[in-house]
Design a protein around this motif. Structure first.
Motif, PDB file in Angstrom:
ATOM      1  N   GLU A 216       0.823  -1.218   0.000  1.00 41.35           N
ATOM      2  CA  GLU A 216       0.000   0.000   0.000  1.00 41.35           C
ATOM      3  C   GLU A 216       0.853   1.262   0.000  1.00 41.35           C
ATOM      4  OE1 GLU A 216      -2.868   0.034   3.154  1.00 41.35           O
ATOM      5  OE2 GLU A 216      -3.590  -1.979   2.647  1.00 41.35           O
ATOM      6  N   LEU A 217       2.034   1.181   0.584  1.00 38.38           N
ATOM      7  CA  LEU A 217       2.938   2.334   0.663  1.00 38.38           C
ATOM      8  C   LEU A 217       3.966   2.353  -0.469  1.00 38.38           C
ATOM      9  CD1 LEU A 217       3.586   2.208   4.496  1.00 38.38           C
ATOM     10  CD2 LEU A 217       2.160   3.863   3.280  1.00 38.38           C
ATOM     11  N   GLY A 218       3.922   1.362  -1.348  1.00 38.49           N
ATOM     12  CA  GLY A 218       4.889   1.283  -2.432  1.00 38.49           C
ATOM     13  C   GLY A 218       6.273   0.849  -1.969  1.00 38.49           C
ATOM     14  N   LEU A 219       6.309   0.094  -0.874  1.00 39.17           N
ATOM     15  CA  LEU A 219       7.584  -0.361  -0.323  1.00 39.17           C
ATOM     16  C   LEU A 219       7.774  -1.856  -0.529  1.00 39.17           C
ATOM     17  CD1 LEU A 219       7.772   1.410   3.152  1.00 39.17           C
ATOM     18  CD2 LEU A 219       9.181   1.886   1.152  1.00 39.17           C
ATOM     19  N   SER A 220       9.003  -2.235  -0.824  1.00 40.38           N
ATOM     20  CA  SER A 220       9.368  -3.648  -0.851  1.00 40.38           C
ATOM     21  C   SER A 220       9.867  -4.035   0.536  1.00 40.38           C
ATOM     22  CB  SER A 220      10.480  -3.880  -1.875  1.00 40.38           C
ATOM     23  OG  SER A 220      11.672  -3.218  -1.454  1.00 40.38           O
ATOM     24  N   THR A 221      10.008  -5.321   0.744  1.00 40.78           N
ATOM     25  CA  THR A 221      10.570  -5.802   2.003  1.00 40.78           C
ATOM     26  C   THR A 221      11.983  -5.258   2.194  1.00 40.78           C
ATOM     27  OG1 THR A 221       9.211  -7.795   1.952  1.00 40.78           O
ATOM     28  CG2 THR A 221      11.182  -7.877   3.315  1.00 40.78           C
ATOM     29  N   ASN A 222      12.784  -5.239   1.121  1.00 35.22           N
ATOM     30  CA  ASN A 222      14.153  -4.723   1.234  1.00 35.22           C
ATOM     31  C   ASN A 222      14.184  -3.251   1.627  1.00 35.22           C
ATOM     32  OD1 ASN A 222      15.599  -7.076   0.685  1.00 35.22           O
ATOM     33  ND2 ASN A 222      15.403  -6.792  -1.519  1.00 35.22           N
ATOM     34  N   LYS A 223      13.287  -2.453   1.066  1.00 31.19           N
ATOM     35  CA  LYS A 223      13.242  -1.033   1.434  1.00 31.19           C
ATOM     36  C   LYS A 223      12.831  -0.877   2.895  1.00 31.19           C
ATOM     37  CE  LYS A 223      12.292   0.890  -3.131  1.00 31.19           C
ATOM     38  NZ  LYS A 223      11.314   1.604  -3.971  1.00 31.19           N
ATOM     39  N   MET A 224      11.834  -1.646   3.308  1.00 29.01           N
ATOM     40  CA  MET A 224      11.385  -1.575   4.699  1.00 29.01           C
ATOM     41  C   MET A 224      12.519  -1.937   5.648  1.00 29.01           C
ATOM     42  SD  MET A 224      10.508  -3.768   7.432  1.00 29.01           S
ATOM     43  CE  MET A 224      10.126  -5.318   6.645  1.00 29.01           C
ATOM     44  N   ARG A 225      13.232  -3.010   5.325  1.00 30.62           N
ATOM     45  CA  ARG A 225      14.324  -3.441   6.193  1.00 30.62           C
ATOM     46  C   ARG A 225      15.449  -2.413   6.227  1.00 30.62           C
ATOM     47  NH1 ARG A 225      14.778  -9.799   4.431  1.00 30.62           N
ATOM     48  NH2 ARG A 225      12.889 -10.507   5.471  1.00 30.62           N
TER      49      ARG A 225
ATOM     50  N   THR B  32      21.645  -6.678  -4.439  1.00 30.97           N
ATOM     51  CA  THR B  32      20.244  -6.321  -4.187  1.00 30.97           C
ATOM     52  C   THR B  32      20.154  -5.056  -3.348  1.00 30.97           C
ATOM     53  OG1 THR B  32      19.611  -8.652  -4.279  1.00 30.97           O
ATOM     54  CG2 THR B  32      18.071  -7.142  -3.183  1.00 30.97           C
ATOM     55  N   MET B  33      20.978  -4.963  -2.313  1.00 35.11           N
ATOM     56  CA  MET B  33      20.937  -3.784  -1.449  1.00 35.11           C
ATOM     57  C   MET B  33      21.400  -2.549  -2.211  1.00 35.11           C
ATOM     58  SD  MET B  33      20.027  -2.363   1.303  1.00 35.11           S
ATOM     59  CE  MET B  33      19.446  -3.839   2.090  1.00 35.11           C
ATOM     60  N   SER B  34      22.409  -2.684  -3.039  1.00 38.90           N
ATOM     61  CA  SER B  34      22.875  -1.537  -3.826  1.00 38.90           C
ATOM     62  C   SER B  34      21.764  -1.008  -4.730  1.00 38.90           C
ATOM     63  CB  SER B  34      24.098  -1.913  -4.666  1.00 38.90           C
ATOM     64  OG  SER B  34      25.209  -2.118  -3.842  1.00 38.90           O
ATOM     65  N   ARG B  35      21.055  -1.906  -5.400  1.00 36.48           N
ATOM     66  CA  ARG B  35      19.929  -1.483  -6.258  1.00 36.48           C
ATOM     67  C   ARG B  35      18.821  -0.854  -5.418  1.00 36.48           C
ATOM     68  NH1 ARG B  35      21.133  -6.419  -8.558  1.00 36.48           N
ATOM     69  NH2 ARG B  35      19.368  -7.433  -7.536  1.00 36.48           N
ATOM     70  N   THR B  36      18.558  -1.431  -4.259  1.00 35.85           N
ATOM     71  CA  THR B  36      17.523  -0.902  -3.367  1.00 35.85           C
ATOM     72  C   THR B  36      17.877   0.519  -2.935  1.00 35.85           C
ATOM     73  OG1 THR B  36      16.942  -3.121  -2.585  1.00 35.85           O
ATOM     74  CG2 THR B  36      16.337  -1.266  -1.162  1.00 35.85           C
ATOM     75  N   ILE B  37      19.118   0.726  -2.525  1.00 37.68           N
ATOM     76  CA  ILE B  37      19.545   2.060  -2.081  1.00 37.68           C
ATOM     77  C   ILE B  37      19.531   3.043  -3.237  1.00 37.68           C
ATOM     78  CG2 ILE B  37      21.496   3.381  -1.119  1.00 37.68           C
ATOM     79  CD1 ILE B  37      19.845   1.649   0.914  1.00 37.68           C
ATOM     80  N   ASP B  38      19.920   2.611  -4.434  1.00 33.74           N
ATOM     81  CA  ASP B  38      19.837   3.489  -5.616  1.00 33.74           C
ATOM     82  C   ASP B  38      18.407   3.977  -5.802  1.00 33.74           C
ATOM     83  OD1 ASP B  38      22.546   3.145  -6.195  1.00 33.74           O
ATOM     84  OD2 ASP B  38      22.198   1.656  -7.782  1.00 33.74           O
ATOM     85  N   ALA B  39      17.443   3.061  -5.747  1.00 33.43           N
ATOM     86  CA  ALA B  39      16.031   3.429  -5.919  1.00 33.43           C
ATOM     87  C   ALA B  39      15.564   4.342  -4.791  1.00 33.43           C
ATOM     88  CB  ALA B  39      15.166   2.166  -5.977  1.00 33.43           C
ATOM     89  N   MET B  40      15.964   4.032  -3.556  1.00 31.60           N
ATOM     90  CA  MET B  40      15.546   4.849  -2.415  1.00 31.60           C
ATOM     91  C   MET B  40      16.140   6.249  -2.487  1.00 31.60           C
ATOM     92  SD  MET B  40      15.785   1.929   0.559  1.00 31.60           S
ATOM     93  CE  MET B  40      15.269   2.977   1.903  1.00 31.60           C
ATOM     94  N   GLU B  41      17.343   6.351  -3.011  1.00 36.28           N
ATOM     95  CA  GLU B  41      17.966   7.668  -3.166  1.00 36.28           C
ATOM     96  C   GLU B  41      17.200   8.483  -4.205  1.00 36.28           C
ATOM     97  OE1 GLU B  41      22.486   9.363  -3.212  1.00 36.28           O
ATOM     98  OE2 GLU B  41      22.089   7.617  -4.474  1.00 36.28           O
ATOM     99  N   GLN B  42      16.808   7.849  -5.304  1.00 35.56           N
ATOM    100  CA  GLN B  42      16.018   8.539  -6.330  1.00 35.56           C
ATOM    101  C   GLN B  42      14.652   8.973  -5.800  1.00 35.56           C
ATOM    102  OE1 GLN B  42      15.901   5.858  -9.672  1.00 35.56           O
ATOM    103  NE2 GLN B  42      17.902   6.536 -10.430  1.00 35.56           N
ATOM    104  N   GLU B  43      14.108   8.205  -4.861  1.00 34.22           N
ATOM    105  CA  GLU B  43      12.812   8.526  -4.265  1.00 34.22           C
ATOM    106  C   GLU B  43      12.929   9.548  -3.139  1.00 34.22           C
ATOM    107  OE1 GLU B  43      11.301   4.726  -3.039  1.00 34.22           O
ATOM    108  OE2 GLU B  43      11.433   3.923  -5.074  1.00 34.22           O
ATOM    109  N   GLY B  44      14.150   9.915  -2.794  1.00 34.61           N
ATOM    110  CA  GLY B  44      14.358  10.901  -1.736  1.00 34.61           C
ATOM    111  C   GLY B  44      14.267  10.351  -0.325  1.00 34.61           C
ATOM    112  N   LEU B  45      14.339   9.025  -0.177  1.00 35.41           N
ATOM    113  CA  LEU B  45      14.212   8.410   1.146  1.00 35.41           C
ATOM    114  C   LEU B  45      15.540   8.328   1.887  1.00 35.41           C
ATOM    115  CD1 LEU B  45      11.787   5.479   0.212  1.00 35.41           C
ATOM    116  CD2 LEU B  45      11.208   7.662   1.302  1.00 35.41           C
TER     117      LEU B  45
END
Length: 151
Positions: A36-45, A71-84
């Motif tokens: 519902e929040l647009g989060l994956s398990t990796n982003k949440m963790r 996987t974590m590197s890709r997750t952080i790349d996406a989170m950085e683009q999302e401003g998180l």
């Protein structure tokens, strides 16, 4: 033919089997809230790890968020683009980048954490406080015993 211990005792008495089943069910229960929040398990963790531990390196995030480095590197790349999250040069070592929550990342953590906490409470609601404390103590001792990294 001699039966192995697992054949005699069954899967229900095999600790790794039970731990995997419990973890899978927990992940399935939380997935809907995260979706519902647009989060994956990796982003949440990753968000949770940084909310609790503060800025971390990618390698530290891999350990705390239980993820492989690519996987974590890709997750952080996406989170950085999302401003998180943001990446900053470490004050201790110019070669190291520290990943930190942004204000938006902290707000996202505060948005999803109550649901994650409720799911966790649901898992242990069949235990009384003494049993829950004992379970946590045992899991921490097992984790310390099998730990292979300093984090």
């Amino acid at each position: 033919m001699v039966k192995t211990r697992i054949e005699e005792e069954g899967l229900e008495d095999f600790v790794p089997y039970l731990m995997n089943r419990i973890t899978r069910r927990y992940n399935r229960m939380q997935k809907a809230d995260l979706h519902e929040l647009g989060l994956s398990t990796n982003k949440m963790r990753a968000l949770t790890s940084m909310a609790v531990k503060g800025p971390l390196t990618i390698n530290e995030l891999c350990v705390h968020a239980v993820a492989e480095q690519p996987t974590m590197s890709r997750t952080i790349d996406a989170m950085e683009q999302e401003g998180l999250v943001s990446r900053d040069i470490s004050e201790d070592d110019q070669r190291v980048r520290m990943v930190s929550l942004t204000t938006e990342g902290r707000e996202m953590f505060e948005t999803f954490w109550p649901a994650m906490n409720r799911t966790s409470d649901r898992l242990s609601e069949v235990l009384n406080p003494d049993e829950k404390a004992l379970m946590l103590d045992m899991l921490k001792r097992i984790m310390k015993h099998i730990r292979v990294n300093p984090y």
